[in-house]
Write a protein that holds these residues in place. Sequence first.
Motif, PDB file in Angstrom:
ATOM      1  N   GLY A  13      34.319  30.986  43.588  1.00  0.00           N
ATOM      2  CA  GLY A  13      34.682  30.678  42.201  1.00  0.00           C
ATOM      3  C   GLY A  13      35.940  29.838  42.163  1.00  0.00           C
ATOM      4  O   GLY A  13      36.964  30.222  42.751  1.00  0.00           O
ATOM      5  N   GLY A  15      37.479  28.659  39.283  1.00  0.00           N
ATOM      6  CA  GLY A  15      38.125  28.647  37.967  1.00  0.00           C
ATOM      7  C   GLY A  15      39.589  29.051  38.119  1.00  0.00           C
ATOM      8  O   GLY A  15      40.124  29.100  39.239  1.00  0.00           O
ATOM      9  N   ARG A  37      30.929  25.533  43.461  1.00  0.00           N
ATOM     10  CA  ARG A  37      29.540  25.189  43.155  1.00  0.00           C
ATOM     11  C   ARG A  37      29.387  23.683  43.212  1.00  0.00           C
ATOM     12  O   ARG A  37      30.358  22.945  43.062  1.00  0.00           O
ATOM     13  N   ARG A  40      28.735  19.440  38.971  1.00  0.00           N
ATOM     14  CA  ARG A  40      27.811  18.966  37.938  1.00  0.00           C
ATOM     15  C   ARG A  40      28.388  17.666  37.366  1.00  0.00           C
ATOM     16  O   ARG A  40      29.526  17.343  37.621  1.00  0.00           O
ATOM     17  N   GLU A  49      40.738  25.456  25.005  1.00  0.00           N
ATOM     18  CA  GLU A  49      41.046  26.892  24.915  1.00  0.00           C
ATOM     19  C   GLU A  49      42.516  27.004  24.552  1.00  0.00           C
ATOM     20  O   GLU A  49      43.297  26.075  24.801  1.00  0.00           O
ATOM     21  N   THR A  50      42.886  28.142  23.982  1.00  0.00           N
ATOM     22  CA  THR A  50      44.303  28.323  23.680  1.00  0.00           C
ATOM     23  C   THR A  50      44.989  28.945  24.895  1.00  0.00           C
ATOM     24  O   THR A  50      44.399  29.732  25.626  1.00  0.00           O
ATOM     25  N   ARG A 101      40.204  22.711  29.337  1.00  0.00           N
ATOM     26  CA  ARG A 101      39.902  23.402  30.591  1.00  0.00           C
ATOM     27  C   ARG A 101      39.366  22.462  31.670  1.00  0.00           C
ATOM     28  O   ARG A 101      39.552  22.739  32.866  1.00  0.00           O
ATOM     29  N   GLY A 136      33.766  34.520  37.650  1.00  0.00           N
ATOM     30  CA  GLY A 136      33.760  34.608  36.188  1.00  0.00           C
ATOM     31  C   GLY A 136      32.630  35.482  35.667  1.00  0.00           C
ATOM     32  O   GLY A 136      32.077  36.309  36.386  1.00  0.00           O
ATOM     33  N   ARG A 137      32.293  35.279  34.409  1.00  0.00           N
ATOM     34  CA  ARG A 137      31.223  36.065  33.791  1.00  0.00           C
ATOM     35  C   ARG A 137      29.884  35.791  34.454  1.00  0.00           C
ATOM     36  O   ARG A 137      28.981  36.622  34.412  1.00  0.00           O
ATOM     37  N   SER A 139      29.281  35.468  37.607  1.00  0.00           N
ATOM     38  CA  SER A 139      29.399  35.759  39.030  1.00  0.00           C
ATOM     39  C   SER A 139      28.035  36.037  39.655  1.00  0.00           C
ATOM     40  O   SER A 139      27.178  36.685  39.051  1.00  0.00           O
ATOM     41  N   PHE A 194      31.482  33.621  16.905  1.00  0.00           N
ATOM     42  CA  PHE A 194      31.285  34.861  17.660  1.00  0.00           C
ATOM     43  C   PHE A 194      30.443  35.785  16.790  1.00  0.00           C
ATOM     44  O   PHE A 194      30.884  36.211  15.715  1.00  0.00           O
ATOM     45  N   ARG A 237      27.002  31.363  24.975  1.00  0.00           N
ATOM     46  CA  ARG A 237      27.557  32.117  26.114  1.00  0.00           C
ATOM     47  C   ARG A 237      27.747  33.576  25.733  1.00  0.00           C
ATOM     48  O   ARG A 237      27.904  33.900  24.550  1.00  0.00           O
ATOM     49  N   ALA A 255      38.416  39.216  40.912  1.00  0.00           N
ATOM     50  CA  ALA A 255      39.581  38.730  40.153  1.00  0.00           C
ATOM     51  C   ALA A 255      39.102  38.017  38.902  1.00  0.00           C
ATOM     52  O   ALA A 255      37.983  37.510  38.845  1.00  0.00           O
ATOM     53  N   LEU A 270      42.847  33.749  29.949  1.00  0.00           N
ATOM     54  CA  LEU A 270      43.470  32.983  31.036  1.00  0.00           C
ATOM     55  C   LEU A 270      44.654  33.745  31.609  1.00  0.00           C
ATOM     56  O   LEU A 270      44.839  33.810  32.824  1.00  0.00           O
TER      57      LEU A 270
HETATM   58  C1  LIG Z   1      33.726  31.633  24.183  1.00  0.00           C
HETATM   59  C2  LIG Z   1      34.970  31.923  24.941  1.00  0.00           C
HETATM   60  C3  LIG Z   1      36.181  31.418  24.510  1.00  0.00           C
HETATM   61  C4  LIG Z   1      37.355  31.697  25.204  1.00  0.00           C
HETATM   62  N1  LIG Z   1      38.542  31.210  24.754  1.00  0.00           N
HETATM   63  C5  LIG Z   1      39.692  31.512  25.406  1.00  0.00           C
HETATM   64  C6  LIG Z   1      40.941  31.026  24.959  1.00  0.00           C
HETATM   65  O1  LIG Z   1      41.026  30.308  23.965  1.00  0.00           O
HETATM   66  N2  LIG Z   1      42.061  31.372  25.669  1.00  0.00           N
HETATM   67  C7  LIG Z   1      41.998  32.152  26.770  1.00  0.00           C
HETATM   68  O2  LIG Z   1      43.040  32.446  27.370  1.00  0.00           O
HETATM   69  N3  LIG Z   1      40.827  32.608  27.236  1.00  0.00           N
HETATM   70  C8  LIG Z   1      39.668  32.296  26.591  1.00  0.00           C
HETATM   71  N4  LIG Z   1      38.480  32.752  27.069  1.00  0.00           N
HETATM   72  C9  LIG Z   1      38.469  33.472  28.334  1.00  0.00           C
HETATM   73  C10 LIG Z   1      38.656  32.512  29.519  1.00  0.00           C
HETATM   74  O3  LIG Z   1      37.778  31.431  29.414  1.00  0.00           O
HETATM   75  C11 LIG Z   1      38.380  33.275  30.808  1.00  0.00           C
HETATM   76  O4  LIG Z   1      39.066  34.488  30.791  1.00  0.00           O
HETATM   77  C12 LIG Z   1      38.793  32.486  32.045  1.00  0.00           C
HETATM   78  O5  LIG Z   1      38.062  31.300  32.154  1.00  0.00           O
HETATM   79  C13 LIG Z   1      38.555  33.340  33.297  1.00  0.00           C
HETATM   80  O6  LIG Z   1      38.778  32.586  34.442  1.00  0.00           O
HETATM   81  P1  LIG Z   1      37.956  32.920  35.774  1.00  0.00           P
HETATM   82  O7  LIG Z   1      38.493  32.027  36.811  1.00  0.00           O
HETATM   83  O8  LIG Z   1      37.950  34.376  35.999  1.00  0.00           O
HETATM   84  O9  LIG Z   1      36.433  32.545  35.430  1.00  0.00           O
HETATM   85  P2  LIG Z   1      35.780  31.141  35.059  1.00  0.00           P
HETATM   86  O10 LIG Z   1      36.700  30.307  34.270  1.00  0.00           O
HETATM   87  O11 LIG Z   1      34.455  31.461  34.497  1.00  0.00           O
HETATM   88  O12 LIG Z   1      35.621  30.417  36.461  1.00  0.00           O
HETATM   89  C14 LIG Z   1      34.685  30.836  37.400  1.00  0.00           C
HETATM   90  C15 LIG Z   1      34.162  29.601  38.139  1.00  0.00           C
HETATM   91  O13 LIG Z   1      33.485  30.023  39.306  1.00  0.00           O
HETATM   92  C16 LIG Z   1      32.254  29.318  39.409  1.00  0.00           C
HETATM   93  N5  LIG Z   1      31.360  30.176  40.212  1.00  0.00           N
HETATM   94  C17 LIG Z   1      30.661  31.244  39.797  1.00  0.00           C
HETATM   95  N6  LIG Z   1      29.996  31.788  40.851  1.00  0.00           N
HETATM   96  C18 LIG Z   1      30.307  31.050  41.941  1.00  0.00           C
HETATM   97  C19 LIG Z   1      29.920  31.088  43.299  1.00  0.00           C
HETATM   98  N7  LIG Z   1      29.085  32.013  43.779  1.00  0.00           N
HETATM   99  N8  LIG Z   1      30.420  30.156  44.141  1.00  0.00           N
HETATM  100  C20 LIG Z   1      31.246  29.225  43.710  1.00  0.00           C
HETATM  101  N9  LIG Z   1      31.639  29.126  42.417  1.00  0.00           N
HETATM  102  C21 LIG Z   1      31.164  30.018  41.539  1.00  0.00           C
HETATM  103  C22 LIG Z   1      31.826  29.105  37.980  1.00  0.00           C
HETATM  104  O14 LIG Z   1      30.921  28.015  37.887  1.00  0.00           O
HETATM  105  C23 LIG Z   1      33.163  28.811  37.323  1.00  0.00           C
HETATM  106  O15 LIG Z   1      33.491  27.442  37.429  1.00  0.00           O
HETATM  107  C24 LIG Z   1      37.294  32.490  26.377  1.00  0.00           C
HETATM  108  C25 LIG Z   1      36.080  33.001  26.824  1.00  0.00           C
HETATM  109  C26 LIG Z   1      34.913  32.733  26.110  1.00  0.00           C
HETATM  110  C27 LIG Z   1      33.613  33.307  26.600  1.00  0.00           C
END
Ligand SMILES: Cc1cc2nc3c(=O)[nH]c(=O)nc-3n(C[C@H](O)[C@H](O)[C@H](O)COP(=O)(O)OP(=O)(O)OC[C@H]3O[C@@H](n4cnc5c(N)ncnc54)[C@H](O)[C@@H]3O)c2cc1C
Length: 482
Positions: A13, A15, A37, A40, A49-50, A101, A136-137, A139, A194, A237, A255, A270
Motif C-alpha cells: 500500500g 497511500g 499497485r 493506473r 480532502e481536508t 491527494r 487502506g479500505r 486492502s 454520505f 465508495r 496501518a 489522514l
Molecule cells: C469519501 C471519503 C472522504 C474522506 N475525506 C477525508 C478528508 O477530507 N480528510 C481526511 O483526513 N481523511 C478523509 N478520508 C479518509 C482518508 O482518505 C483515509 O483515512 C486515508 O486515505 C488513509 O490512508 P491509507 O494510506 O491508510 O489508505 P489509502 O489512502 O486508501 O491508501 C492505500 C493505497 O494502497 C493501495 N493498495 C491497496 N492494496 C494494495 C496492495 N496489495 N499492494 C499495493 N498497494 C495496495 C491502494 O490502491 C491505495 O493507493 C476520507 C475517506 C473517504 C472514504
Amino acid sequence: VNRKRQVDAIVFGDGPAGTTVARCLAALGHSVCISQREQRTASPNARWETLSPGALELLRLHHEEAWPAIERLVIPCRATVLWTRDDARKPAVHRGMLVDRRGLDLILRASATAVGAVAIHRDPLPLSRFVVDAGGRSSAFPAPRSLLGPRTLALTARIAGSDLATRSTRVESLADGWLWAGRGDDAHATVTLFLSPRTVRSWPHKEHPTHFFEILRSSSLAASKSASRIVSNIVVRDATPAATATLADSGIMRAGDAALALDPLSGQGLQHAFVSAAQVAIVLHTMLAREESSALAQEFYRARHAEAAGEHALSCRAFYKRQDRFNGEFWRERLSENSLPSLRETRSTTLDVLRQDKLILSHEVRWKEVPVIKGDFIESEHALCHPSLMRPIAYLEGRVALDMLAAVSGEITPRALLQGWAERAPWGREVGLRALQFLVHHGILLPAGPRSGCQSEAALPLSSTSVGTGPSFSTMARTTSA
Ligand SMILES: Cc1cc2nc3c(=O)[nH]c(=O)nc-3n(C[C@H](O)[C@H](O)[C@H](O)COP(=O)(O)OP(=O)(O)OC[C@H]3O[C@@H](n4cnc5c(N)ncnc54)[C@H](O)[C@@H]3O)c2cc1C
C-alpha cells in the motif's frame, strides 16, 4: 530487489500510511520494500480532502525533506459548517486546509524512496521478516472487521455551477445524510454525499445521477444558482467506520485505514493514518532491534488501536448528536446503533489551586506499568491510573509522572509542590501551574481537609511492580497533555 535477499519489512500500500511506515522504517536504518499497485492512468481531476492541523504537523515531522513541496500543495480555505439549526441561521465559518491527494500521495512516495525504501511494482517479492498491510479500505488482506457505526456509502461527483466559492469547503446535514463539498482554484466543485446504502439501493438502476442531483438541489449549494450540473461519473465508495478485529495475526501489522477506517465526518482520516503509521514503524523497529521486547511492542499498538477506535466512535457520536435539523432514519440509526461506553464524567473542579492550603493525592490513584514510546523504541513505564482518566498517564508535561508525583506523600501546599517540580524539571511557573490544574481538575490531587478522604497507602507510587486496576482504555502516549 533479488528474491534471495531478505528485507526487514514489506509494506503493501502506497497511500499516506504505507509511505509513512516505509519512510520511518528506512530512516531508522531498516531495509524496506513498498509494494505498489500497477500505475493506473492518472486522473486529470483533483482529489480534494481536508487536512487537519494535526495531520499537517505530522507531515512536517515524518516527511521533513518533502515539507517544502507539501507546503506548496496545501491550500488554505474557508470551511463552512451547516450542521445545526443555529448554523442554518448563521453558518459557522472556520479556517481550513485543502489538499489534492493525487499530488500529496506522489510526494509521500518520493519521500519514502528518498531515504532508501525500495518501490516494487510486481513479483517476485523479496523474503521479508515483517509484512505491513497499509492497503487502506480496499486492502487485499482479508480480516474480520468490526463496524464502528452504521453502514455508509460515499458518492462523489464533480459539479459545475454550484454555489461553492473557490478555496472553500462545506459540511452540511441533509434529510437523508450529509454532504462534503470542496473547491480549490478550479472551475468545478467536488461533492460527496454520505448516505445509507438503503437509500442508494432504493434508486432505480441508472438513475443515480438524477437522485444525486435532486439531493444536491435540496442543499445550500444550489441556493442561488440553478444551472449546476454533474460533469463527471459518480464514484461510489464505502465510508463505514470500521476496525480490524486483530492487528498482528500471522505476523501482519496493519496501518492506516487497513487497521482503522474512520468516519469521514471526523476529518481525521489522514491524521490517524500518519499516527498509526509512525506507531507501526516504532513497534517494528523495537521488534527488529530488541526481539525480547516484541510482546510489549505489540501490546502497545493493540492498546493504542483500541483507544483510537473508542475515542473516535465517541467523538463522532457527539457530532451526530449535535445535528438537530433532521430526524430521519439516517440520523436515528447513527445515535442508537452505537453500543460503545459513554464517556465517564470527569470531575471538573474549578478550584483556585494556589488558594488551597494543602493538597493530598487521591486514594483512588493507582500505578501501573504500560508500554510507551521512548525515543525510537517501545519501553515500559509507570503510569498513573485514576477513575476520572480515560487512560493511564505516564507523562506529565513531558516528564515521567511517577518522578513528579513521588514527592507527594501526605499533605503538601501547592507552592511547595510547584517548587519541588521546578527543582526536578525545567518547567516554568506556567507549565507547573498547568500540571497542577490538570491534577486538581481530575480529582487526582484533592484539597486536604476533613471531607477530602484520606490518602491510602495504595495510592503511593510503590515499587516498580506495583499494579492497579486502571481504566479500560489502558494505553499510553509519548506525552500526555496536562
Ligand atoms: C469519501 C471519503 C472522504 C474522506 N475525506 C477525508 C478528508 O477530507 N480528510 C481526511 O483526513 N481523511 C478523509 N478520508 C479518509 C482518508 O482518505 C483515509 O483515512 C486515508 O486515505 C488513509 O490512508 P491509507 O494510506 O491508510 O489508505 P489509502 O489512502 O486508501 O491508501 C492505500 C493505497 O494502497 C493501495 N493498495 C491497496 N492494496 C494494495 C496492495 N496489495 N499492494 C499495493 N498497494 C495496495 C491502494 O490502491 C491505495 O493507493 C476520507 C475517506 C473517504 C472514504
